[in-house]
Structures are given as C-alpha cells and as structure tokens.
Design a protein around this motif. Structure first.
Motif, PDB file in Angstrom:
ATOM      1  N   ALA A 134     -32.812  24.523 -16.356  1.00 15.40           N
ATOM      2  CA  ALA A 134     -32.325  23.680 -15.260  1.00 15.40           C
ATOM      3  C   ALA A 134     -31.387  22.605 -15.789  1.00 15.40           C
ATOM      4  CB  ALA A 134     -33.503  23.043 -14.521  1.00 15.40           C
ATOM      5  N   ASN A 135     -31.724  22.066 -16.945  1.00 17.02           N
ATOM      6  CA  ASN A 135     -30.883  21.053 -17.586  1.00 17.02           C
ATOM      7  C   ASN A 135     -29.495  21.620 -17.893  1.00 17.02           C
ATOM      8  OD1 ASN A 135     -29.662  19.693 -19.967  1.00 17.02           O
ATOM      9  ND2 ASN A 135     -31.482  18.409 -19.902  1.00 17.02           N
ATOM     10  N   ARG A 136     -29.454  22.787 -18.481  1.00 17.18           N
ATOM     11  CA  ARG A 136     -28.175  23.410 -18.840  1.00 17.18           C
ATOM     12  C   ARG A 136     -27.357  23.763 -17.599  1.00 17.18           C
ATOM     13  NH1 ARG A 136     -31.032  27.448 -23.226  1.00 17.18           N
ATOM     14  NH2 ARG A 136     -31.179  25.944 -24.957  1.00 17.18           N
ATOM     15  N   VAL A 137     -28.041  24.276 -16.594  1.00 11.00           N
ATOM     16  CA  VAL A 137     -27.362  24.655 -15.350  1.00 11.00           C
ATOM     17  C   VAL A 137     -26.767  23.420 -14.675  1.00 11.00           C
ATOM     18  CG1 VAL A 137     -27.779  25.513 -13.007  1.00 11.00           C
ATOM     19  CG2 VAL A 137     -28.706  26.757 -14.977  1.00 11.00           C
ATOM     20  N   ALA A 138     -27.542  22.355 -14.618  1.00 12.02           N
ATOM     21  CA  ALA A 138     -27.062  21.119 -13.988  1.00 12.02           C
ATOM     22  C   ALA A 138     -25.854  20.556 -14.723  1.00 12.02           C
ATOM     23  CB  ALA A 138     -28.189  20.088 -13.950  1.00 12.02           C
ATOM     24  N   ALA A 139     -25.933  20.526 -16.048  1.00 16.48           N
ATOM     25  CA  ALA A 139     -24.830  19.965 -16.839  1.00 16.48           C
ATOM     26  C   ALA A 139     -23.535  20.748 -16.606  1.00 16.48           C
ATOM     27  CB  ALA A 139     -25.201  19.956 -18.320  1.00 16.48           C
ATOM     28  N   LEU A 140     -23.635  22.079 -16.572  1.00 21.07           N
ATOM     29  CA  LEU A 140     -22.436  22.889 -16.389  1.00 21.07           C
ATOM     30  C   LEU A 140     -21.867  22.706 -14.978  1.00 21.07           C
ATOM     31  CD1 LEU A 140     -20.437  24.912 -17.495  1.00 21.07           C
ATOM     32  CD2 LEU A 140     -21.992  26.759 -16.807  1.00 21.07           C
ATOM     33  N   ALA A 141     -22.728  22.649 -13.970  1.00 16.65           N
ATOM     34  CA  ALA A 141     -22.260  22.471 -12.593  1.00 16.65           C
ATOM     35  C   ALA A 141     -21.573  21.121 -12.416  1.00 16.65           C
ATOM     36  CB  ALA A 141     -23.424  22.613 -11.619  1.00 16.65           C
ATOM     37  N   VAL A 142     -22.136  20.086 -13.013  1.00 17.45           N
ATOM     38  CA  VAL A 142     -21.523  18.752 -12.939  1.00 17.45           C
ATOM     39  C   VAL A 142     -20.171  18.753 -13.631  1.00 17.45           C
ATOM     40  CG1 VAL A 142     -21.726  16.372 -13.779  1.00 17.45           C
ATOM     41  CG2 VAL A 142     -23.682  17.480 -12.666  1.00 17.45           C
ATOM     42  N   GLY A 146     -16.844  18.168 -11.320  1.00 17.36           N
ATOM     43  CA  GLY A 146     -16.300  16.822 -11.460  1.00 17.36           C
ATOM     44  C   GLY A 146     -16.629  15.923 -10.281  1.00 17.36           C
ATOM     45  N   ILE A 147     -17.659  16.267  -9.516  1.00 22.48           N
ATOM     46  CA  ILE A 147     -17.981  15.494  -8.314  1.00 22.48           C
ATOM     47  C   ILE A 147     -18.870  14.283  -8.605  1.00 22.48           C
ATOM     48  CG2 ILE A 147     -19.174  15.582  -6.086  1.00 22.48           C
ATOM     49  CD1 ILE A 147     -18.146  18.481  -5.838  1.00 22.48           C
ATOM     50  N   PRO A 148     -20.023  14.450  -9.261  1.00 18.88           N
ATOM     51  CA  PRO A 148     -20.897  13.284  -9.460  1.00 18.88           C
ATOM     52  C   PRO A 148     -20.278  12.255 -10.406  1.00 18.88           C
ATOM     53  CG  PRO A 148     -22.099  15.350  -9.725  1.00 18.88           C
ATOM     54  CD  PRO A 148     -20.646  15.692  -9.748  1.00 18.88           C
ATOM     55  N   ALA A 149     -20.574  10.999 -10.140  1.00 16.95           N
ATOM     56  CA  ALA A 149     -20.156   9.924 -11.039  1.00 16.95           C
ATOM     57  C   ALA A 149     -21.121   9.794 -12.208  1.00 16.95           C
ATOM     58  CB  ALA A 149     -20.090   8.605 -10.285  1.00 16.95           C
ATOM     59  N   LYS A 150     -22.367  10.242 -11.997  1.00 22.78           N
ATOM     60  CA  LYS A 150     -23.395  10.069 -13.025  1.00 22.78           C
ATOM     61  C   LYS A 150     -24.324  11.278 -13.056  1.00 22.78           C
ATOM     62  CE  LYS A 150     -23.910   5.021 -12.996  1.00 22.78           C
ATOM     63  NZ  LYS A 150     -24.908   3.942 -12.797  1.00 22.78           N
ATOM     64  N   LEU A 151     -24.808  11.583 -14.263  1.00 18.76           N
ATOM     65  CA  LEU A 151     -25.845  12.596 -14.455  1.00 18.76           C
ATOM     66  C   LEU A 151     -26.938  11.969 -15.302  1.00 18.76           C
ATOM     67  CD1 LEU A 151     -27.071  15.476 -14.436  1.00 18.76           C
ATOM     68  CD2 LEU A 151     -25.645  15.973 -16.453  1.00 18.76           C
ATOM     69  N   TYR A 152     -28.160  12.026 -14.799  1.00 20.42           N
ATOM     70  CA  TYR A 152     -29.313  11.458 -15.504  1.00 20.42           C
ATOM     71  C   TYR A 152     -30.335  12.539 -15.830  1.00 20.42           C
ATOM     72  CZ  TYR A 152     -27.876   6.717 -14.148  1.00 20.42           C
ATOM     73  OH  TYR A 152     -27.190   5.529 -13.996  1.00 20.42           O
ATOM     74  N   ARG A 195     -29.132   8.237 -19.197  1.00 21.97           N
ATOM     75  CA  ARG A 195     -27.823   8.495 -18.600  1.00 21.97           C
ATOM     76  C   ARG A 195     -27.019   9.389 -19.540  1.00 21.97           C
ATOM     77  NH1 ARG A 195     -24.388   3.320 -16.941  1.00 21.97           N
ATOM     78  NH2 ARG A 195     -23.298   3.639 -18.925  1.00 21.97           N
ATOM     79  N   LYS A 196     -26.833  10.640 -19.131  1.00 25.72           N
ATOM     80  CA  LYS A 196     -26.150  11.618 -19.975  1.00 25.72           C
ATOM     81  C   LYS A 196     -24.654  11.641 -19.728  1.00 25.72           C
ATOM     82  CE  LYS A 196     -26.232  16.503 -21.321  1.00 25.72           C
ATOM     83  NZ  LYS A 196     -26.937  17.797 -21.180  1.00 25.72           N
ATOM     84  N   PHE A 197     -24.239  11.405 -18.488  1.00 26.39           N
ATOM     85  CA  PHE A 197     -22.814  11.451 -18.133  1.00 26.39           C
ATOM     86  C   PHE A 197     -22.530  10.326 -17.153  1.00 26.39           C
ATOM     87  CE2 PHE A 197     -19.704  12.762 -14.902  1.00 26.39           C
ATOM     88  CZ  PHE A 197     -18.574  12.932 -15.694  1.00 26.39           C
ATOM     89  N   ASP A 198     -21.357   9.675 -17.319  1.00 28.63           N
ATOM     90  CA  ASP A 198     -21.051   8.531 -16.466  1.00 28.63           C
ATOM     91  C   ASP A 198     -19.554   8.252 -16.492  1.00 28.63           C
ATOM     92  OD1 ASP A 198     -21.496   5.878 -15.131  1.00 28.63           O
ATOM     93  OD2 ASP A 198     -20.796   5.163 -17.076  1.00 28.63           O
ATOM     94  N   VAL A 199     -18.986   7.958 -15.324  1.00 37.49           N
ATOM     95  CA  VAL A 199     -17.578   7.571 -15.265  1.00 37.49           C
ATOM     96  C   VAL A 199     -17.414   6.138 -14.765  1.00 37.49           C
ATOM     97  CG1 VAL A 199     -16.822   9.948 -14.867  1.00 37.49           C
ATOM     98  CG2 VAL A 199     -17.237   8.443 -12.896  1.00 37.49           C
ATOM     99  N   THR A 200     -18.526   5.416 -14.571  1.00 40.90           N
ATOM    100  CA  THR A 200     -18.451   4.075 -13.994  1.00 40.90           C
ATOM    101  C   THR A 200     -18.374   2.968 -15.037  1.00 40.90           C
ATOM    102  OG1 THR A 200     -20.848   3.674 -13.934  1.00 40.90           O
ATOM    103  CG2 THR A 200     -19.881   4.895 -12.078  1.00 40.90           C
ATOM    104  N   ASP A 201     -18.814   3.279 -16.269  1.00 41.29           N
ATOM    105  CA  ASP A 201     -18.889   2.254 -17.325  1.00 41.29           C
ATOM    106  C   ASP A 201     -19.821   1.108 -16.947  1.00 41.29           C
ATOM    107  OD1 ASP A 201     -17.123   3.567 -19.082  1.00 41.29           O
ATOM    108  OD2 ASP A 201     -15.395   2.744 -18.019  1.00 41.29           O
ATOM    109  N   ALA A 202     -20.813   1.372 -16.115  1.00 39.84           N
ATOM    110  CA  ALA A 202     -21.811   0.346 -15.791  1.00 39.84           C
ATOM    111  C   ALA A 202     -22.572  -0.018 -17.056  1.00 39.84           C
ATOM    112  CB  ALA A 202     -22.766   0.859 -14.725  1.00 39.84           C
ATOM    113  N   PRO A 203     -22.824  -1.306 -17.291  1.00 39.21           N
ATOM    114  CA  PRO A 203     -23.508  -1.714 -18.518  1.00 39.21           C
ATOM    115  C   PRO A 203     -24.944  -1.214 -18.578  1.00 39.21           C
ATOM    116  CG  PRO A 203     -23.266  -3.572 -17.009  1.00 39.21           C
ATOM    117  CD  PRO A 203     -22.465  -2.455 -16.436  1.00 39.21           C
ATOM    118  N   LEU A 204     -25.394  -0.953 -19.778  1.00 36.94           N
ATOM    119  CA  LEU A 204     -26.772  -0.524 -20.023  1.00 36.94           C
ATOM    120  C   LEU A 204     -27.534  -1.659 -20.708  1.00 36.94           C
ATOM    121  CD1 LEU A 204     -26.108   3.093 -21.359  1.00 36.94           C
ATOM    122  CD2 LEU A 204     -26.919   2.439 -19.081  1.00 36.94           C
TER     123      LEU A 204
END
Length: 224
Positions: A134-142, A146-152, A195-204
């Motif tokens: 499921a992890n691999r499938v989700a990562a490839l679909a995201v 290019g739709i989600p801003a974040k993948l957790y 947070r594995k993927f992010d385009v917002t640059d929100a601070p951690l």
C-alpha cells in the motif's frame, strides 16, 4: 484528506483519531481500503485455516464492520479496491494484494486522486506485506498525479503529531465497530506521522497535517 489502508480496521487503529478530528473540523475525508480482509479472524474467533473460517464470509463481515467504523468516524467517502488479503505470513493466495503490480494498483488509486483532488494523503508504514505494498502504491500514485501537496506515513514517532484527545470517544467507537478483531480499547491520545513528500515547506515539527496549505474549496487546482 485521503487515507490509504491495506485492510478493514487499519483506518481506525492507525488513523482513526486524525480522521475523526479533521472530519469534525469540516474537512472531506476519504478512506481507500485495498483488500477485503479475508485473512482476518472470523466473527466466531476462528483464524485462517481453522474449521469455521470461511474467507468470503469473513470478507463480507469485515466490510460491514468497515462501513460502521467509517460512519462512526464521520468519513465522507469510502472506496474499496477489492483485492484479496495477502495474509501476514505463509503462501500468498492467488490474486493477493502484494502480488498485484505496483503500476496496476497505482493506476486505480491515481484515478481516485484525480476524482477527489486531496490536498493530503496518508498511508501505512509497517512491515506487513500488504502495508508495504500500500505504501509503494500510494507513493507512485502521488508521484504520477502531482495532485496532493503532502504525503504522510503512519509512524511511532515522526515529524507531525496530532492531538486526538477531543475525538478519543469517536476513535474508541470506531474500534468497537471491528468487534470480530478485538481491536485494543486503549490507545495514545496522540497519533504520529512522518512527512514523506511536501511542496509547502511548512516548518517541522508540525501539529497539523494541513500546515502550509492555503488553498481550499471544491475546485482545487493541481499542485505544481
């Protein structure tokens, strides 16, 4: 918010508090369940391979529990991919989810991302073979859409911590809906994510999965 889980019950144990919290705040919450849960315990307590464990009957019962749990959590939409549970160990059954090519399952998931346009996607991180898939499938679909801003990913301790104290009663009710699995009644009042993927640059570190996302509404543009 779109959460991708391998089996019925995972939505409640792994992300139940987070989903209930955002649903209560008015977010559209979507759960995608990849398998039917055929290799879960039967309602009688029979485990796979024992007398009284009938995979098709188990799958039907688990779907009913899943619908009830999603209703308790306030889930907006439930999507069932319908793959066969691979089981935690031993020989994988024909058509088991983990044997499905990642590209095939990711294509189906990508269609759902196109339809729902989620800003945030959440999925598993564990060693169970269906969770890994499921992890691999989700990562490839995201990646492809290019739709989600974040993948957790769910985590024991991660970049983002969600306080679920205000919806603990809701998560507990969802867990009780999965009565055939005797899911634990006790749980932490905080859920952790990486947070594995992010385009917002929100601070951690973060305390909000939507941190850094400023657009809203039903007609969201694609993220570039």
């Amino acid at each position: 918010m779109l959460a991708i889980h391998a089996h019925p019950g995972d939505e409640s144990t792994s992300t139940g508090g987070m989903l209930a919290r955002y649903a209560r705040q008015g977010a559209r919450t979507v759960v995608v369940t990849c398998t039917n849960g055929e290799f879960d315990d039967a309602a009688s307590g029979a485990v796979p391979g024992e007398f009284g464990h009938h995979p098709k009957a188990v799958a039907a019962h688990r779907r009913a529990e899943l619908y009830a749990a999603c209703d308790a959590l306030g889930i907006s939409d439930l999507e069932l991919l319908g793959y066969h549970d691979s089981g935690a160990a031993g020989e994988v059954p024909q058509g088991g989810f983990c044997t499905i090519p990642v590209e095939t399952a990711a294509g189906r998931l990508a269609s759902l991302l196109e339809h729902f346009q989620p800003q945030v996607v959440v999925t598993h991180y564990s060693t169970h073979r269906d969770h890994v898939h499921a992890n691999r499938v989700a990562a490839l679909a995201v990646q492809r859409t290019g739709i989600p801003a974040k993948l957790y990913l769910t985590a024991v301790d991660g970049s983002t911590t969600i306080d679920i104290a205000e919806v603990a009663d809701v998560k507990r009710k969802a867990l009780q809906c999965h009565a055939s699995q005797q899911l634990p009644g006790q749980f932490s009042l905080r859920e952790h994510y990486f947070r594995k993927f992010d385009v917002t640059d929100a601070p951690l570190p973060e305390s909000d999965l939507f941190a850094g996302i400023t657009t809203s509404g039903p007609d969201l543009p694609r993220w570039s």
